[in-house]
Design an enzyme around this catalytic site. Sequence first.
Site, PDB file in Angstrom:
ATOM      1  N   GLU A   1      90.549 -26.629  38.668  1.00 57.08           N
ATOM      2  CA  GLU A   1      91.842 -27.331  38.709  1.00 57.08           C
ATOM      3  C   GLU A   1      91.663 -28.844  38.603  1.00 57.08           C
ATOM      4  O   GLU A   1      92.433 -29.528  37.936  1.00 57.08           O
ATOM      5  CB  GLU A   1      92.575 -26.989  40.017  1.00 57.08           C
ATOM      6  CG  GLU A   1      93.829 -27.812  40.218  1.00 57.08           C
ATOM      7  CD  GLU A   1      94.592 -27.489  41.509  1.00 57.08           C
ATOM      8  OE1 GLU A   1      94.159 -26.608  42.271  1.00 57.08           O
ATOM      9  OE2 GLU A   1      95.626 -28.137  41.737  1.00 57.08           O
TER      10      GLU A   1
ATOM     11  N   ASP B   1      91.956 -31.484  49.017  1.00 54.72           N
ATOM     12  CA  ASP B   1      92.286 -30.385  48.107  1.00 54.72           C
ATOM     13  C   ASP B   1      91.332 -30.287  46.921  1.00 54.72           C
ATOM     14  O   ASP B   1      91.705 -30.668  45.805  1.00 54.72           O
ATOM     15  CB  ASP B   1      93.730 -30.575  47.590  1.00 54.72           C
ATOM     16  CG  ASP B   1      94.232 -29.351  46.844  1.00 54.72           C
ATOM     17  OD1 ASP B   1      93.568 -28.307  46.898  1.00 54.72           O
ATOM     18  OD2 ASP B   1      95.300 -29.448  46.211  1.00 54.72           O
TER      19      ASP B   1
ATOM     20  N   TRP C   1     101.786 -37.294  47.025  1.00 53.72           N
ATOM     21  CA  TRP C   1     101.427 -36.713  45.731  1.00 53.72           C
ATOM     22  C   TRP C   1     101.219 -37.816  44.687  1.00 53.72           C
ATOM     23  O   TRP C   1     101.063 -37.535  43.514  1.00 53.72           O
ATOM     24  CB  TRP C   1     102.508 -35.708  45.270  1.00 53.72           C
ATOM     25  CG  TRP C   1     102.476 -34.414  46.037  1.00 53.72           C
ATOM     26  CD1 TRP C   1     101.550 -34.043  46.982  1.00 53.72           C
ATOM     27  CD2 TRP C   1     103.385 -33.304  45.949  1.00 53.72           C
ATOM     28  NE1 TRP C   1     101.832 -32.795  47.488  1.00 53.72           N
ATOM     29  CE2 TRP C   1     102.961 -32.308  46.872  1.00 53.72           C
ATOM     30  CE3 TRP C   1     104.529 -33.043  45.197  1.00 53.72           C
ATOM     31  CZ2 TRP C   1     103.630 -31.091  47.044  1.00 53.72           C
ATOM     32  CZ3 TRP C   1     105.194 -31.830  45.363  1.00 53.72           C
ATOM     33  CH2 TRP C   1     104.744 -30.866  46.275  1.00 53.72           C
TER      34      TRP C   1
ATOM     35  N   GLU D   1      86.974 -21.773  51.869  1.00 54.08           N
ATOM     36  CA  GLU D   1      87.595 -21.459  50.575  1.00 54.08           C
ATOM     37  C   GLU D   1      87.088 -22.471  49.560  1.00 54.08           C
ATOM     38  O   GLU D   1      87.355 -23.666  49.681  1.00 54.08           O
ATOM     39  CB  GLU D   1      89.126 -21.540  50.713  1.00 54.08           C
ATOM     40  CG  GLU D   1      89.874 -21.305  49.410  1.00 54.08           C
ATOM     41  CD  GLU D   1      91.410 -21.387  49.591  1.00 54.08           C
ATOM     42  OE1 GLU D   1      91.933 -20.922  50.629  1.00 54.08           O
ATOM     43  OE2 GLU D   1      92.065 -21.933  48.684  1.00 54.08           O
TER      44      GLU D   1
ATOM     45  N   GLU E   1     103.334 -26.432  51.581  1.00 55.99           N
ATOM     46  CA  GLU E   1     103.919 -26.661  50.255  1.00 55.99           C
ATOM     47  C   GLU E   1     105.152 -25.781  50.027  1.00 55.99           C
ATOM     48  O   GLU E   1     105.297 -25.146  48.982  1.00 55.99           O
ATOM     49  CB  GLU E   1     102.868 -26.432  49.161  1.00 55.99           C
ATOM     50  CG  GLU E   1     101.705 -27.401  49.255  1.00 55.99           C
ATOM     51  CD  GLU E   1     100.695 -27.310  48.120  1.00 55.99           C
ATOM     52  OE1 GLU E   1     100.515 -26.218  47.568  1.00 55.99           O
ATOM     53  OE2 GLU E   1     100.079 -28.346  47.810  1.00 55.99           O
TER      54      GLU E   1
HETATM   55  C1  GCV Z   1      98.277 -22.109  45.071  1.00 50.51           C
HETATM   56  C2  GCV Z   1      96.960 -27.186  45.485  1.00 50.51           C
HETATM   57  C3  GCV Z   1      97.238 -26.600  44.117  1.00 50.51           C
HETATM   58  C4  GCV Z   1      98.298 -25.518  44.198  1.00 50.51           C
HETATM   59  C5  GCV Z   1      97.821 -24.457  45.195  1.00 50.51           C
HETATM   60  C6  GCV Z   1      97.602 -25.130  46.557  1.00 50.51           C
HETATM   61  C7  GCV Z   1      97.057 -24.158  47.575  1.00 50.51           C
HETATM   62  O1  GCV Z   1      98.054 -27.923  45.925  1.00 50.51           O
HETATM   63  O2  GCV Z   1      97.619 -27.608  43.241  1.00 50.51           O
HETATM   64  O3  GCV Z   1      98.477 -24.967  42.933  1.00 50.51           O
HETATM   65  O4  GCV Z   1      98.746 -23.411  45.314  1.00 50.51           O
HETATM   66  O5  GCV Z   1      96.662 -26.167  46.407  1.00 50.51           O
HETATM   67  O6  GCV Z   1      95.851 -24.082  47.700  1.00 50.51           O
HETATM   68  O7  GCV Z   1      97.833 -23.476  48.219  1.00 50.51           O
END
Ligand code: GCV
Length: 665
Positions: A367, A339, A500, A361, A266
Amino acid sequence: MKKICLAVIIFCLGGCINAFSEDGSSLWLRQKGGKNTRVVIPFESAVMKIARDELQKAMKGVSVILKYDKEASAKEEGFSIKYEKGNYIVSSPSEAGLLYASYHLIRMEAAGELTTGINVKESPAYGIRVLNHWDNPDGTIERGYAGESLWQWDELPGIRSERYEQYARANASVGINGTVLNNVNASPSILTSAYLIKVKALADIFRPYGIRVYLSVNFATPMITDNLATADPLDNDVRVWWKKKADEIYSLIPDFGGFLVKANSEGQPGPCDYGRSHADGANMLAEALQSHGGIIMWRAFVYSPEDSDRAKQAYNEFKPLDGKFHDNVIIQIKNGPIDFQPREPYSPLFGAMHRSKTMVEFQITQEYLGFSNHLVYLAPMWKEFFEFVPHNTLNAIAGVANTGTDKNWCGHHFAQSNWYAFGRLAWNPELTSEEIAEEWLKQTFSADNGFVESVRDLMTESREAAVNYMMPLGLHHIFAWGHHYGPEPWCDIDGARPDWMPSYYHNASEKGIGFDRSSLGSNAVAQYPPELKSIYDDLRTCPDEYILWFHNVPWTHKMQSGNTLWNELCVRYNNGVSSVRKFCNIWGKQKAFVDDERFRSVSAKLEIQLNDAVWWRDACLLYFGEFSGKNVPSDQEKPGYDLQKMKDFRLDITNFESPLNGYFE
Ligand code: GCV
């Protein structure tokens, strides 16, 4: 007459107790009635003082002897507790173990389980049980829904908020022994000397509670903070820079835990920017920390927009590197291949990295599960993961924290149970969701049997309910653009990354719906062991829970329930809504067991959750119905909202109090 007076007194007392308000700031550590408790400690130290104070604060009329005993447990942090000649004898080879044992005793007493027949032997499943904070230096929290960051960077190291110690205490009470303070999208400034003295201040506060501090690092830090020409992991200047930085950190924080790294993911920099592999990058950092005993937690959360199936990418990129990582590197893998969706199959990377250390993790912050508005107890989701990935195949465990500056720490009073459950499962993944819910409820609210049973059932059903009203049958990632709260299966933003966009995942058409990951599609199924592969690959045997994850399924397909896919989708969405209605009803009956403030707060949040469940159901059924060409079956509740109005709606993400109130009316 006497009887009437007594009844009046009891009624008044009950009234007073209920009217008494609690803001949730004490979490599950509300026991204050300690009396006449004698505690013998093996020596005076900061840790032993905490253990003694905690026992004296919470336990009533008992005698506890803490013994430092190398033989008490094979694992450093383990302990045993038994009862002999009027004393509870607590033994452990470490001070941390004695502290954990003290919290164990307190928990048992609060749950009404402490008897003189006690014979406990406990030791943690994992040596590393860490929270990951996605906290930024400016006080914001990525995906945080409970206020701002707990870390007041501008005040540290001079001013030390009382909350730091309370935070450490809460973690220690459930066995969490590490904290990664900052966001994996890491600001390079965290490694500057100015920040490191702040980090040291926190580490000093956390240490007596057995908690080590870790930091997320930005791979390009040497370039950004010290103008190096490159961050290439094979460049000598870069290697020297990291070694020196490690020396500086350890001179301040001798027990510093190590680094967590999000690289080439990302938009984050990483070794692949220089044609090097993830192993090259991780090993370079591992060498810098090795002589100090530090570790690298290297994340496997990688995906590029070019690939045809995001779910396959972590496996494709990391599997070939198996066996190439240093001993002090642990590959940190999200529980599912995409995710943190409400339901995902487990990530096939677990079990594929036989010659590397791996850790899971989990995401405690919600979220993708209604932020801190929805009551969703996550232990059942994490237990589901352990059904596929035996806990003893992992080397450590991490959870993305849900804490913030809100008085009750987590936004929703019940979100505290997810912090609690993460700690308890990290210590003992064999505990059941029900056991954890019960002990949490007894400590947090009331030990009344009726209350505990009803609310425990509500909690354990809540995750499935959320899956049903959001994304049943293996649907995933159909959230609104810009936030991950509400539904927007129709979302299509010009020029945005295709992976996305919801349509990338649901692929709805007149023919059917779902992502074809079978051997006729992206063949992601081939990443699973052969027994599972053949089950998931075949539409007839693929479990309903995952069917739209692995297959693009015709609307008329007969499901295991006997319903057609379309009808089953309607049933599931409606089940989700009915469950939340039931939760409101159950909670409504608990007024007598909960103080007013928390009772009202939870009731208000449940109302929002119910609105949202209806919003999800209506949005998805109305939208997907346009493809299926079918109506909601007559025995199912029909959507009441208007699709176009829902499409026009933009959620104000700064106001989550009641996002939908009246909008669609
Ligand atoms: C911290 C997802 C979340 C992001 C997060 C990413 C990750 O894409 O929306 O906010 O970034 O995972 O775990 O690195």
